[in-house]
Enzyme design. Structure first.
Site, PDB file in Angstrom:
ATOM      1  N   LYS A 165       0.849  -1.200   0.000  1.00  0.00           N
ATOM      2  CA  LYS A 165       0.000   0.000   0.000  1.00  0.00           C
ATOM      3  C   LYS A 165       0.876   1.238   0.000  1.00  0.00           C
ATOM      4  O   LYS A 165       1.673   1.453   0.907  1.00  0.00           O
ATOM      5  CB  LYS A 165      -0.934   0.045   1.209  1.00  0.00           C
ATOM      6  CG  LYS A 165      -2.011   1.113   0.996  1.00  0.00           C
ATOM      7  CD  LYS A 165      -2.696   1.602   2.246  1.00  0.00           C
ATOM      8  CE  LYS A 165      -1.950   2.673   2.989  1.00  0.00           C
ATOM      9  NZ  LYS A 165      -1.857   3.976   2.274  1.00  0.00           N
ATOM     10  N   GLU A 199       9.666   0.852  10.822  1.00  0.00           N
ATOM     11  CA  GLU A 199      10.646   1.949  10.708  1.00  0.00           C
ATOM     12  C   GLU A 199       9.880   3.219  11.028  1.00  0.00           C
ATOM     13  O   GLU A 199       9.048   3.654  10.233  1.00  0.00           O
ATOM     14  CB  GLU A 199      11.181   2.053   9.277  1.00  0.00           C
ATOM     15  CG  GLU A 199      11.894   0.843   8.753  1.00  0.00           C
ATOM     16  CD  GLU A 199      13.291   0.706   9.289  1.00  0.00           C
ATOM     17  OE1 GLU A 199      13.751   1.619  10.015  1.00  0.00           O
ATOM     18  OE2 GLU A 199      13.918  -0.312   8.990  1.00  0.00           O
ATOM     19  N   CYS A 250      12.984  10.577   8.322  1.00  0.00           N
ATOM     20  CA  CYS A 250      12.853   9.965   9.645  1.00  0.00           C
ATOM     21  C   CYS A 250      14.150  10.116  10.437  1.00  0.00           C
ATOM     22  O   CYS A 250      14.141  10.205  11.657  1.00  0.00           O
ATOM     23  CB  CYS A 250      12.472   8.506   9.511  1.00  0.00           C
ATOM     24  SG  CYS A 250      13.479   7.626   8.326  1.00  0.00           S
ATOM     25  N   GLU A 277       9.123  15.149  16.635  1.00  0.00           N
ATOM     26  CA  GLU A 277       9.562  15.121  15.250  1.00  0.00           C
ATOM     27  C   GLU A 277       8.807  16.214  14.490  1.00  0.00           C
ATOM     28  O   GLU A 277       7.593  16.129  14.326  1.00  0.00           O
ATOM     29  CB  GLU A 277       9.243  13.737  14.674  1.00  0.00           C
ATOM     30  CG  GLU A 277       9.737  13.536  13.285  1.00  0.00           C
ATOM     31  CD  GLU A 277       9.557  12.087  12.820  1.00  0.00           C
ATOM     32  OE1 GLU A 277       8.450  11.550  12.943  1.00  0.00           O
ATOM     33  OE2 GLU A 277      10.546  11.507  12.332  1.00  0.00           O
TER      34      GLU A 277
END
Ligand code: NAI
Ligand code: MG
Length: 538
Positions: free
Chosen positions: A229, A305, A339, A436
């Protein structure tokens, strides 16, 4: 589209003589800071360059065919430079995920792929890599168009790396084998390394093709079948390359692609009873949901991840000019949407003032603009949601009394551009130092000595990566061993060769991707025990 200009003609009319030199495979840093006048000349956002790429594939790929969603629904995908629609894409939901999983199941249980000789499999992977190479410019343009990353980065950095990943995993396909085990007793014991089955893979929008490669490469090398996906923001390039995979000879049903949204298509995949493994890249919150969906369904193994708040540590012996450039790259690369971004810049107090002055100048000189223009270093953020989130964090930084050195606002008047932003006087407990941000916002923190910085660098729920900048071998050794992170880059950053494992400590994830470690995610180990003297047992 009448105003479309070919990329090639654009490059020849490039604004700047010396192109940016980013190359993730080599880990080089970007071009040195430009002058203020460059900054302003690059800002022709009014007339975005329309790449001449034909968008041929917008449907779901199920069992080797492009098909409409069962519901007939579609959703728009956007150009982040303008917020305008590029194409309508079929919207996969539960029923489509079910169709894709049964195609992948059939291809695994009855099809040729897991049974084919590993050498044949590797030849198909190599053929695919060749085909991608032949279409590289067009695929890179589509990636930049849908994602907002510079064409220079897509074409010179990410596409060559994508090809390298598939050649690397093609190399592994016929080198995967088990062991003969010297067990106690009169037994012949061997381990068989078998593909795990149907792999469900859910990827994000910041590196659509690179994430495709990290997941699809090892899964196929090991003989699995896949339902992948894509992120709802960036569905286009996966469909393009999946078509090339079939031209390369991949059997139908081995790689199925679902475009669609997380809570519908993504959740259907993560909770599917007939999916044997799930690999996810994205936010820590969604990672938790995926793990929970696995636990509540069939306990499929999960690799994750996730997010990060990685320290970039500038030591007291640093050459400040070089440290500034690398720290700038570590944070601002890909619009700060990484990331592993070096998003906490820790600077030793002895070099702090000089570093800050130069880091601010470098950010002011960062060239923002149309990512198709050569020389532009920073394009738009992916969408309005991310754009608003970043501006909210900037406001929070100002409200918490960090010093806004430069930037802080949107750039231009349309699309999702944000000015390169630098905060100094940042304290560890501020939100901008803990969360983040995923945008072009550098937070600079001062530290005293190694003990101080080790403690503070590790004082985070994340543990994805870290950067260390020093010429002192003892300092480098101390830091690389003390930092709790899955990757530590010393005097370099964002080096992403296919052979290097990548993954996180703590809430940055579970498992490792890339390299030899990634194969373990897609294999079952079966122990087979046979008496040496069969007659004695029977
Ligand atoms: P997300 O984690 O929600 O989305 C990533 C992927 O997961 C997409 O394909 C999405 O459709 C899918 N997804 C979402 N909800 C799901 C669910 N309930 N079940 C299964 N799949 C689901 O990330 P999002 O919303 O795009 O961004 C939010 C934040 O996540 C960003 O601001 C950034 O901080 C972080 N992020 C981290 C990335 C990384 O590389 N680790 C990549 C993208 C975002
Ligand atoms: Mg989300």
């Amino acid at each position: 589209m009448a105003a479309a200009r070919r990329i090639s003609s654009l490059i020849s009319r490039s604004l700047f003589a010396s192109p940016a030199s980013f190359s993730p495979s080599l880990g080089k840093v970007g071009r040195r800071g430009g002058s203020a006048s460059r900054f302003s000349t690059a800002v022709a956002l009014d007339e975005p360059i329309v790449p001449s790429v034909l968008i041929n594939h917008t449907k779901l790929l199920i069992n080797g065919k492009f098909v409409d969603a069962a519901s007939g629904k579609t959703f728009p995908t956007y150009d982040p430079r303008t917020g305008e629609v590029i194409a309508q894409v079929a919207e996969g939901e539960l029923e489509d995920v079910n169709r894709a999983v049964s195609a992948a199941r059939k291809a695994f249980d009855d099809g040729p792929w897991p049974r084919m000789s590993a050498y044949e499999r590797s030849k198909i992977l190599l053929k695919f890599a060749d085909l991608v190479e032949q279409h590289m410019d067009e695929i890179a343009a589509l990636e930049s168009w849908n994602c907002g990353k510079t064409y220079d980065q897509s074409s010179k950095g990410e596409l060559p790396l994508f090809v390298r990943f598939f050649r690397y995993y093609a190399g592994w396909a016929d080198k995967i084998h088990g062991l003969t085990v010297p067990a106690d007793g009169p037994y012949h014991v061997q381990t068989l390394h078998e593909p795990i089955g149907v792999a469900g893979q859910i990827i994000p929008w910041n590196f659509p093709l690179i994430m495709f490669a990290w997941k699809v490469g090892p899964a196929l090398a090991c003989g699995n079948t896949i339902v992948l996906k894509t992120a709802e923001q960036t569905p286009l390039t996966a469909l393009y390359v999946a078509k090339l995979f079939h031209e390369a000879g991949l059997p139908d049903g081995v790689l199925n692609i679902i475009s669609g949204f997380g809570p519908t298509a993504g959740a259907a995949l993560a909770s599917h009873m007939d999916v044997d493994k799930i690999a996810f890249t994205g936010s820590t919150d969604t990672g938790k949901t995926v793990l929970e969906l696995s636990a509540k369904s069939n306990l499929k193994p999960v690799t994750l991840e996730l997010g990060g708040k990685s320290p970039f540590i500038v030591c007291e012996d640093a050459d400040v000019d070089k440290a500034v450039e690398l720290a700038h790259f570590a944070l601002f690369f890909n619009q700060g949407q990484c990331c592993c971004a070096g998003s906490r810049t820790f600077v030793h107090e002895r070099v702090y003032d000089e570093f800050l002055e130069k880091a601010k100048k470098r950010a002011i000189n960062r060239v923002v603009g149309d990512p198709f223009k050569l020389g532009v270093e920073q394009g738009p953020q992916i969408d309005s949601k991310q754009f608003e989130k970043i501006l909210k964090y900037i406001k929070s930084g100002i409200d918490s009394n960090a010093t806004l050195e430069c930037g802080g606002e949107r750039f231009g008047s349309k699309g999702y551009f944000i000015q390169p932003t630098v905060f100094s006087n940042v304290k560890d407990d501020m939100l901008i130092a803990k969360d983040e941000i995923f945008g072009p916002v550098q937070t600079i923190l001062k530290y005293k000595d190694l003990d101080d910085v080790i403690k503070r660098a590790n004082n985070t729920r994340y543990g994805l990566a870290a950067g260390v900048f020093t010429n002192n071998l003892n300092t480098a050794n101390t830091l690389t061993r003390a930092l709790k992170a899955g990757t530590v880059w010393v005097n370099c950053f964002d080096v992403f060769d296919a052979a290097i494992p990548f993954g996180g400590y703590k809430m940055s994830g579970i498992g490792r991707e890339k390299g030899i470690y990634s194969l373990q995610n897609y294999l079952q180990v079966k122990a087979v025990i046979t008496p040496l003297n069969n007659a004695a047992w029977l």
